[in-house]
Design a protein around this motif. Structure first.
Motif, PDB file in Angstrom:
ATOM      1  N   LEU A   1     -14.828  -0.761 -14.575  1.00  0.00           N
ATOM      2  CA  LEU A   1     -13.551  -1.092 -13.944  1.00  0.00           C
ATOM      3  C   LEU A   1     -13.723  -1.253 -12.439  1.00  0.00           C
ATOM      4  O   LEU A   1     -14.441  -0.500 -11.789  1.00  0.00           O
ATOM      5  CB  LEU A   1     -12.523   0.005 -14.194  1.00  0.00           C
ATOM      6  CG  LEU A   1     -12.082   0.273 -15.633  1.00  0.00           C
ATOM      7  CD1 LEU A   1     -10.912   1.237 -15.647  1.00  0.00           C
ATOM      8  CD2 LEU A   1     -11.712  -1.007 -16.341  1.00  0.00           C
TER       9      LEU A   1
ATOM     10  N   PHE B   1     -11.334  -1.166  -9.170  1.00  0.00           N
ATOM     11  CA  PHE B   1     -10.010  -0.700  -8.801  1.00  0.00           C
ATOM     12  C   PHE B   1      -9.560  -1.300  -7.469  1.00  0.00           C
ATOM     13  O   PHE B   1     -10.380  -1.591  -6.582  1.00  0.00           O
ATOM     14  CB  PHE B   1     -10.009   0.828  -8.650  1.00  0.00           C
ATOM     15  CG  PHE B   1      -9.960   1.562  -9.953  1.00  0.00           C
ATOM     16  CD1 PHE B   1     -11.126   1.832 -10.650  1.00  0.00           C
ATOM     17  CD2 PHE B   1      -8.757   1.991 -10.483  1.00  0.00           C
ATOM     18  CE1 PHE B   1     -11.096   2.514 -11.859  1.00  0.00           C
ATOM     19  CE2 PHE B   1      -8.710   2.674 -11.691  1.00  0.00           C
ATOM     20  CZ  PHE B   1      -9.885   2.937 -12.377  1.00  0.00           C
ATOM     21  N   GLY B   2      -8.241  -1.426  -7.349  1.00  0.00           N
ATOM     22  CA  GLY B   2      -7.651  -1.706  -6.049  1.00  0.00           C
ATOM     23  C   GLY B   2      -7.571  -0.423  -5.234  1.00  0.00           C
ATOM     24  O   GLY B   2      -7.999   0.646  -5.687  1.00  0.00           O
ATOM     25  N   GLU B   3      -7.017  -0.530  -4.043  1.00  0.00           N
ATOM     26  CA  GLU B   3      -6.961   0.608  -3.136  1.00  0.00           C
ATOM     27  C   GLU B   3      -5.780   1.532  -3.415  1.00  0.00           C
ATOM     28  O   GLU B   3      -5.670   2.583  -2.801  1.00  0.00           O
ATOM     29  CB  GLU B   3      -6.910   0.116  -1.687  1.00  0.00           C
ATOM     30  CG  GLU B   3      -8.204  -0.530  -1.225  1.00  0.00           C
ATOM     31  CD  GLU B   3      -9.377   0.412  -1.299  1.00  0.00           C
ATOM     32  OE1 GLU B   3     -10.388   0.052  -1.955  1.00  0.00           O
ATOM     33  OE2 GLU B   3      -9.292   1.513  -0.734  1.00  0.00           O
TER      34      GLU B   3
ATOM     35  N   TYR C   1      -3.047   2.061 -13.647  1.00  0.00           N
ATOM     36  CA  TYR C   1      -3.248   3.495 -13.788  1.00  0.00           C
ATOM     37  C   TYR C   1      -2.296   4.209 -12.840  1.00  0.00           C
ATOM     38  O   TYR C   1      -1.959   3.713 -11.765  1.00  0.00           O
ATOM     39  CB  TYR C   1      -4.684   3.888 -13.433  1.00  0.00           C
ATOM     40  CG  TYR C   1      -5.690   3.671 -14.532  1.00  0.00           C
ATOM     41  CD1 TYR C   1      -6.264   2.414 -14.734  1.00  0.00           C
ATOM     42  CD2 TYR C   1      -6.089   4.716 -15.350  1.00  0.00           C
ATOM     43  CE1 TYR C   1      -7.197   2.217 -15.734  1.00  0.00           C
ATOM     44  CE2 TYR C   1      -7.029   4.524 -16.356  1.00  0.00           C
ATOM     45  CZ  TYR C   1      -7.567   3.275 -16.539  1.00  0.00           C
ATOM     46  OH  TYR C   1      -8.507   3.083 -17.538  1.00  0.00           O
TER      47      TYR C   1
ATOM     48  N   ILE D   1      -4.065   6.077 -17.698  1.00  0.00           N
ATOM     49  CA  ILE D   1      -3.810   4.666 -17.945  1.00  0.00           C
ATOM     50  C   ILE D   1      -2.361   4.455 -18.379  1.00  0.00           C
ATOM     51  O   ILE D   1      -1.801   5.253 -19.126  1.00  0.00           O
ATOM     52  CB  ILE D   1      -4.788   4.091 -18.986  1.00  0.00           C
ATOM     53  CG1 ILE D   1      -4.661   2.569 -19.064  1.00  0.00           C
ATOM     54  CG2 ILE D   1      -4.583   4.751 -20.349  1.00  0.00           C
ATOM     55  CD1 ILE D   1      -5.775   1.907 -19.819  1.00  0.00           C
TER      56      ILE D   1
ATOM     57  N   PHE E   1      -2.660   2.590  -9.333  1.00  0.00           N
ATOM     58  CA  PHE E   1      -3.873   1.795  -9.139  1.00  0.00           C
ATOM     59  C   PHE E   1      -3.916   0.644 -10.138  1.00  0.00           C
ATOM     60  O   PHE E   1      -3.714   0.841 -11.335  1.00  0.00           O
ATOM     61  CB  PHE E   1      -5.134   2.646  -9.343  1.00  0.00           C
ATOM     62  CG  PHE E   1      -5.411   3.599  -8.223  1.00  0.00           C
ATOM     63  CD1 PHE E   1      -5.045   4.925  -8.320  1.00  0.00           C
ATOM     64  CD2 PHE E   1      -6.055   3.165  -7.074  1.00  0.00           C
ATOM     65  CE1 PHE E   1      -5.311   5.809  -7.291  1.00  0.00           C
ATOM     66  CE2 PHE E   1      -6.321   4.040  -6.042  1.00  0.00           C
ATOM     67  CZ  PHE E   1      -5.951   5.364  -6.150  1.00  0.00           C
TER      68      PHE E   1
ATOM     69  N   GLN F   1      -1.917   7.868 -10.747  1.00  0.00           N
ATOM     70  CA  GLN F   1      -2.581   9.096 -10.315  1.00  0.00           C
ATOM     71  C   GLN F   1      -1.535  10.014  -9.719  1.00  0.00           C
ATOM     72  O   GLN F   1      -0.948   9.717  -8.675  1.00  0.00           O
ATOM     73  CB  GLN F   1      -3.702   8.815  -9.324  1.00  0.00           C
ATOM     74  CG  GLN F   1      -4.586  10.026  -9.045  1.00  0.00           C
ATOM     75  CD  GLN F   1      -5.854   9.666  -8.306  1.00  0.00           C
ATOM     76  OE1 GLN F   1      -5.840   8.908  -7.341  1.00  0.00           O
ATOM     77  NE2 GLN F   1      -6.989  10.207  -8.761  1.00  0.00           N
TER      78      GLN F   1
ATOM     79  N   LEU G   1      -5.832  10.795 -13.203  1.00  0.00           N
ATOM     80  CA  LEU G   1      -5.731   9.341 -13.328  1.00  0.00           C
ATOM     81  C   LEU G   1      -5.464   8.983 -14.785  1.00  0.00           C
ATOM     82  O   LEU G   1      -6.297   9.226 -15.653  1.00  0.00           O
ATOM     83  CB  LEU G   1      -7.042   8.719 -12.853  1.00  0.00           C
ATOM     84  CG  LEU G   1      -7.105   7.240 -12.552  1.00  0.00           C
ATOM     85  CD1 LEU G   1      -6.179   6.888 -11.397  1.00  0.00           C
ATOM     86  CD2 LEU G   1      -8.539   6.849 -12.205  1.00  0.00           C
TER      87      LEU G   1
ATOM     88  N   TYR H   1      -5.495  -3.693 -15.609  1.00  0.00           N
ATOM     89  CA  TYR H   1      -4.903  -2.411 -15.993  1.00  0.00           C
ATOM     90  C   TYR H   1      -4.004  -1.894 -14.868  1.00  0.00           C
ATOM     91  O   TYR H   1      -4.194  -2.226 -13.698  1.00  0.00           O
ATOM     92  CB  TYR H   1      -6.000  -1.352 -16.210  1.00  0.00           C
ATOM     93  CG  TYR H   1      -7.126  -1.742 -17.120  1.00  0.00           C
ATOM     94  CD1 TYR H   1      -8.194  -2.500 -16.654  1.00  0.00           C
ATOM     95  CD2 TYR H   1      -7.151  -1.328 -18.446  1.00  0.00           C
ATOM     96  CE1 TYR H   1      -9.244  -2.852 -17.477  1.00  0.00           C
ATOM     97  CE2 TYR H   1      -8.206  -1.670 -19.284  1.00  0.00           C
ATOM     98  CZ  TYR H   1      -9.248  -2.423 -18.797  1.00  0.00           C
ATOM     99  OH  TYR H   1     -10.293  -2.762 -19.616  1.00  0.00           O
TER     100      TYR H   1
ATOM    101  N   LYS I   1       0.835  -1.197   0.000  1.00  0.00           N
ATOM    102  CA  LYS I   1       0.000   0.000   0.000  1.00  0.00           C
ATOM    103  C   LYS I   1       0.874   1.252   0.000  1.00  0.00           C
ATOM    104  O   LYS I   1       0.514   2.272  -0.586  1.00  0.00           O
ATOM    105  CB  LYS I   1      -0.933   0.009   1.204  1.00  0.00           C
ATOM    106  CG  LYS I   1      -1.971   1.109   1.172  1.00  0.00           C
ATOM    107  CD  LYS I   1      -2.967   0.936   2.293  1.00  0.00           C
ATOM    108  CE  LYS I   1      -3.962   2.090   2.319  1.00  0.00           C
ATOM    109  NZ  LYS I   1      -4.793   2.152   1.106  1.00  0.00           N
TER     110      LYS I   1
END
Lengths: 116, 113
Positions: free
Chosen positions: A105, A107-109, A35, A45, A90, A37, A43, A33, A9
């Motif tokens: 989509l 997303f993970g955290e 991404y 890709i 992400f 940020q 954000l 994917y 994390k």
């Protein structure tokens, strides 16, 4: 159960080091994917993989390389880290490619990378 | 060049009122448009999808419109609550299907009690 999980994390490292971020999805999705940020919260890709095949490769430095050992995993390797690589990364997954199907989509955290 | 524009400044709305967020795009011919919510320190969460042949889509207190002539989508939250405070992102995919989703910069919505 977490649908899309990524580790670590938080990641703090020195310039020039090589690091990896792992991502796993348990949704049975076909496409994953990465991404980025940035500090302005934009954000963008970086890559996508569909059935272990790279189908998008945006204009990111070749220091960044996605690796997918199987459909449920897409890891991000970064070589020779630079200050500008500091961002939140992400991982995401979707059932279908791009404009096919719903394209929703998951997303993970996020993984916050800080390069010193 | 392709652009997705959202009002990236904070939007302050009084609790109970309707919040309206705008997403404008240029040089796209999107097959559909999506809206996501992002809370601080979290990943974006999908809210709604609207297709190019749909004018309006609703989900509980949320409503999205899609005007392909104006190249604009409006996102409405009715009876807004402080818990609705977050950043809202619109995202587009082109009909070609190979480009994944491109996101706008988002609008930071603040619902004041």
């Amino acid at each position: 159960d977490t649908a899309v999980s990524q580790t670590p994390k938080y990641l703090v490292t020195q310039m020039g080091n090589d690091k990896s971020i792992k991502c796993e999805q348990n949704l049975g999705h076909d496409t994953m994917y990465w991404y980025k940020q940035d500090s302005k919260k934009f954000l963008k890709i970086m890559f996508s993989y569909n059935n272990k095949e790279l189908i998008i490769n945006e204009t990111v430095p070749n220091r960044f390389s996605p690796k997918s050992p199987d459909k449920a995993h897409l890891n991000l390797h970064i070589n020779s880290l630079e200050l500008g690589d500091s961002a939140v990364y992400f991982c995401a997954s979707s059932q279908d490619r791009g404009g096919m199907g719903t394209g929703e989509l998951f997303f993970g955290e996020g993984s916050r990378l800080t390069v010193l | 060049s392709q652009k997705i524009e959202q009002n990236s400044e904070a939007l302050n709305i009084q609790e109970g009122k309707t919040a309206t967020l705008t997403c404008n795009y240029t040089n796209y011919s999107p097959a559909y448009l999506q809206w996501y919510r992002q809370d601080p320190g979290r990943g974006p969460v999908f809210l709604l999808l609207i297709r190019e042949n749909e004018k309006e889509k609703r989900k509980e207190r949320l409503k999205v419109t899609f005007d392909t002539t104006l190249k604009q989508s409006l996102f409405h939250i009715t009876a807004s609550q402080p818990a609705d405070s977050a950043t809202y992102l619109c995202a587009l995919v082109s009909g070609g299907g190979a480009d994944g989703l491109t996101f706008g910069k988002g609008t930071h919505l603040i619902i004041q009690p």
